[in-house]
Design an enzyme around this catalytic site. Structure first.
Site, PDB file in Angstrom:
ATOM      1  CG  ASP A  89      39.418  46.301  42.117  1.00 25.04           C
ATOM      2  OD1 ASP A  89      39.485  45.465  43.045  1.00 25.04           O
ATOM      3  OD2 ASP A  89      40.365  46.538  41.352  1.00 25.04           O
ATOM      4  CB  SER A 133      43.073  44.072  40.995  1.00 26.19           C
ATOM      5  OG  SER A 133      42.214  44.137  42.083  1.00 26.19           O
ATOM      6  CB  SER A 198      41.337  47.095  37.150  1.00 23.66           C
ATOM      7  OG  SER A 198      41.287  46.623  38.463  1.00 23.66           O
ATOM      8  CD  GLU A 352      39.282  49.480  38.519  1.00 25.34           C
ATOM      9  OE1 GLU A 352      39.613  48.525  39.245  1.00 25.34           O
ATOM     10  OE2 GLU A 352      40.085  50.360  38.174  1.00 25.34           O
ATOM     11  CG  ASP A 357      40.348  46.265  46.070  1.00 31.91           C
ATOM     12  OD1 ASP A 357      40.105  45.116  46.471  1.00 31.91           O
ATOM     13  OD2 ASP A 357      41.493  46.738  45.988  1.00 31.91           O
ATOM     14  CG  HIS A 361      42.412  46.264  50.267  1.00 34.52           C
ATOM     15  ND1 HIS A 361      42.713  44.950  50.544  1.00 34.52           N
ATOM     16  CD2 HIS A 361      42.434  46.372  48.917  1.00 34.52           C
ATOM     17  CE1 HIS A 361      42.902  44.288  49.412  1.00 34.52           C
ATOM     18  NE2 HIS A 361      42.724  45.121  48.403  1.00 34.52           N
ATOM     19  CG  HIS A 399      39.359  40.428  43.965  1.00 33.13           C
ATOM     20  ND1 HIS A 399      39.013  41.154  45.079  1.00 33.13           N
ATOM     21  CD2 HIS A 399      40.230  41.194  43.268  1.00 33.13           C
ATOM     22  CE1 HIS A 399      39.679  42.307  45.060  1.00 33.13           C
ATOM     23  NE2 HIS A 399      40.408  42.364  43.965  1.00 33.13           N
ATOM     24  CG  HIS A 476      41.655  40.712  47.134  1.00 30.92           C
ATOM     25  ND1 HIS A 476      42.487  40.686  46.049  1.00 30.92           N
ATOM     26  CD2 HIS A 476      41.554  42.016  47.503  1.00 30.92           C
ATOM     27  CE1 HIS A 476      42.870  41.920  45.761  1.00 30.92           C
ATOM     28  NE2 HIS A 476      42.328  42.743  46.628  1.00 30.92           N
TER      29      HIS A 476
HETATM   30 ZN   LIG Z   1      42.521  44.801  46.303  1.00 29.20          ZN
END
Ligand SMILES: [Zn+2]
Ligand SMILES: *[C@@H]1O[C@H](CO)[C@@H](O)[C@H](O)[C@H]1NC(C)=O
Length: 528
Positions: A89, A133, A198, A352, A357, A361, A399, A476
């Site tokens: 992710d 996501s 996800s 995953e 991710d 962030h 992404h 993202h």
């Molecule tokens: Zn995210």
């Protein structure tokens, strides 16, 4: 006449000076854009990542060896009995570059970089250039692009549209269902809540990724919403209730807050207990130890929920002597072992690395890179446990992020080490973000200047990296992400394509779904 001559000479001279000056300016411009570092070195490479990089042979042999490998490559047109899809992710290409270095100074390959076929996936959603996501899970699992924030529904449904949600003709189904409909097992593993965006793409239909418990839907749609939250869809849904493996975090979404202090639900239910009551062979585990000791001969389905929220970052787990959570690699190993024991016609597994991710962030690059390393290890294990002859493994991301690897660091140096100096005479960090929380720590707004990054970056797991635009949560990024494939029909995954093409290619290889299938289209017309 003499006067004319003088003027001519003068003009020519001026032109020559002007040309010279232009040249000088060009040189300066060139030096400004691509500095030569003359002050730092005297024509000698201080650090080399590998012995021999300063010779012809090293690079020529490497190049020739690569050609040798490539030309030996044979297309594998077997039917994929099993498909394992790995999703990093928020794992953009810059994350891969930095993660290689994080693992060891610059020459380590991530496990999936050895896969023979690579493509690029275009990630935009129907309504946004940069997606989230949820909409991307719909694309890479259900084969349909949709709107930001929605899962398992088409673009006729806007985020939070409670009414449109009820019309099931707008629902779309994942390749997990396509596989189960052909007699395969399906399941998923994640480091996030099992109800997070996800993994929800595997089994849920929702107009809002945040509708993980009944309380979340009520806030938006009122008490009489008549919709199933994501946790409920995992336990009772058409797809969720048939999954054989479900592992991750997120206990809170399943239990009423009066029954469990960390619970989110307000309907008096404990969905985990309800699941367990359906059959003594529906096993439930909460710790790594329970997972290890589980008797697979007494297990028909496996639900593992190892934390109230997301699983901890691997670096935080390492630092916690009380840790009871399995790693992504350990969950992956168990999931594949269990799938291999099933008497079904193969399996589809979605795995995953969900916290790459989240590290990004928070502009905590070190966490994101460490999660990428963990993700890479889980893939290595999956590859060891399976055969390229019958198992298609696809590794991709949903992404990217605004993460950048910048500046002219010396080869062989630690990717986190600072580069000297910026125009403000302070060193700068090569890893940074276009936006995010890092702004607040790295800019002294009152005095309109940068903070020396040495004061912020301490070499710790939770270090916050610089960001240009102040933003509570880094966003993202919109560039394409890589798709790495190995096994049957992995050569289909070359090229630049829409993200929603991915499950169609997997379905072709595995002979599931409604589209063209490998087993229907063998050149001699026979069926495999
Ligand atoms: Zn995210
Ligand atoms: C459900 O959606 C379909 C496709 O968008 C539409 O044709 C149909 O009229 C809708 N049904 C209801 C009851 O709104």
């Amino acid at each position: 006449m003499a006067k004319l001559k003088t003027i001519l000479i003068l003009t020519l001279l001026m032109a020559a000076v002007a040309t010279l000056q232009a040249h000088l300016e060009e040189d300066m411009e060139e030096e400004r854009m691509h500095p030569s570092f003359k002050e730092e070195k005297s024509g000698k490479i201080l650090l080399m990542a590998r012995e021999g990089e300063d010779t012809n042979e090293f690079w020529l042999n490497m190049g020739k060896e690569f050609v040798r490998q490539q030309q030996k490559q044979q297309q594998n047109t077997n039917v994929a009995k099993n498909v394992i899809m790995f999703l990093g992710d928020g794992m953009g290409l810059t994350t891969l570059v930095a993660a290689r270095n994080y693992i060891d100074a610059e020459h380590t390959k991530l496990s999936f970089e050895e896969f023979p076929y690579i493509g690029l996936s275009k990630t935009y959603s129907v309504d946004k250039i940069v997606p989230d996501s949820a909409t991307t899970a719909t694309a890479y699992l259900c084969g349909v692009k949709a709107n930001y924030g929605t899962i398992g529904v088409n673009a006729a449904i806007l985020r939070d549209d409670c009414q449109a949600m009820k019309n099931s003709s707008n629902h779309v189904y994942s390749i997990a269902k396509w596989a189960m409909d052909e007699g395969k097992s399906a399941g998923f593993v994640t480091t996030t809540r099992v109800t997070h965006a996800s993994p929800s793409g595997v089994y849920a239909h929702t107009a809002d990724r945040d509708w993980e418990s009944n309380a979340d839907i009520e806030q938006v749609c009122g008490a009489d919403h008549g919709l199933d939250d994501i946790a409920q869809q995992l336990i009772y849904g058409e797809v969720g209730s048939r999954l054989k493996v479900m592992m991750g975090g997120g206990k809170s979404a399943f239990i009423d807050k009066t029954l469990y202090s960390q619970g989110w639900r307000t309907d008096g239910r404990n969905l985990i207990e309800e699941y367990q009551k359906q059959s003594p062979k529906y096993q439930y585990v909460e710790t790594k130890e329970q997972l290890e000791q589980l008797d697979f001969s007494q297990t028909e389905r496996l639900l593992g929920v190892f934390n109230d929220g997301h699983l901890d970052y691997h670096l935080d787990s390492l630092a916690n002597p009380e840790n009871t959570q399995p790693t992504l690699e350990e969950m992956t190993k168990k999931a594949i072992e269990f799938m291999q024991l099933q008497k079904d016609k193969g399996y589809f597994l979605f795995i995953e690395g969900g916290r790459i991710d989240m590290g990004h962030h928070d502009t905590k690059a070190r966490l994101a890179l460490d999660e990428t390393k963990e993700f890479s290890q889980a893939i290595a294990v999956a590859r060891e446990m399976t055969s390229e002859e019958d198992t298609l493994i696809v590794v991709t991301s949903d992404h990217s992020h605004t993460f950048s690897v910048a500046g002219y660091q010396d080869r062989g140096s630690d990717i986190f080490s600072l580069v000297s100096n910026a125009d403000d005479k302070l060193p700068y960090e090569p890893l940074s973000y276009a936006n995010g929380e890092g702004y607040y720590k790295h800019f002294d707004v009152k005095n309109s200047k940068r903070v020396n990054p040495e004061e912020v970056l301490k070499g710790e797991a939770n270090d916050v990296f610089p960001a240009t635009v102040p933003l509570d949560s880094e966003t993202h990024g919109g560039e394409d992400v890589g798709v790495f494939a190995s096994g049957p029909w992995s050569h289909l995954f070359t090229g630049v394509y829409e993200q929603n093409a991915i499950p169609h290619m997997m379905a072709y290889a595995a002979c599931v779904g409604e589209g063209l299938k490998a087993c229907d289209s063998l050149s001699d017309g026979s069926m495999k």
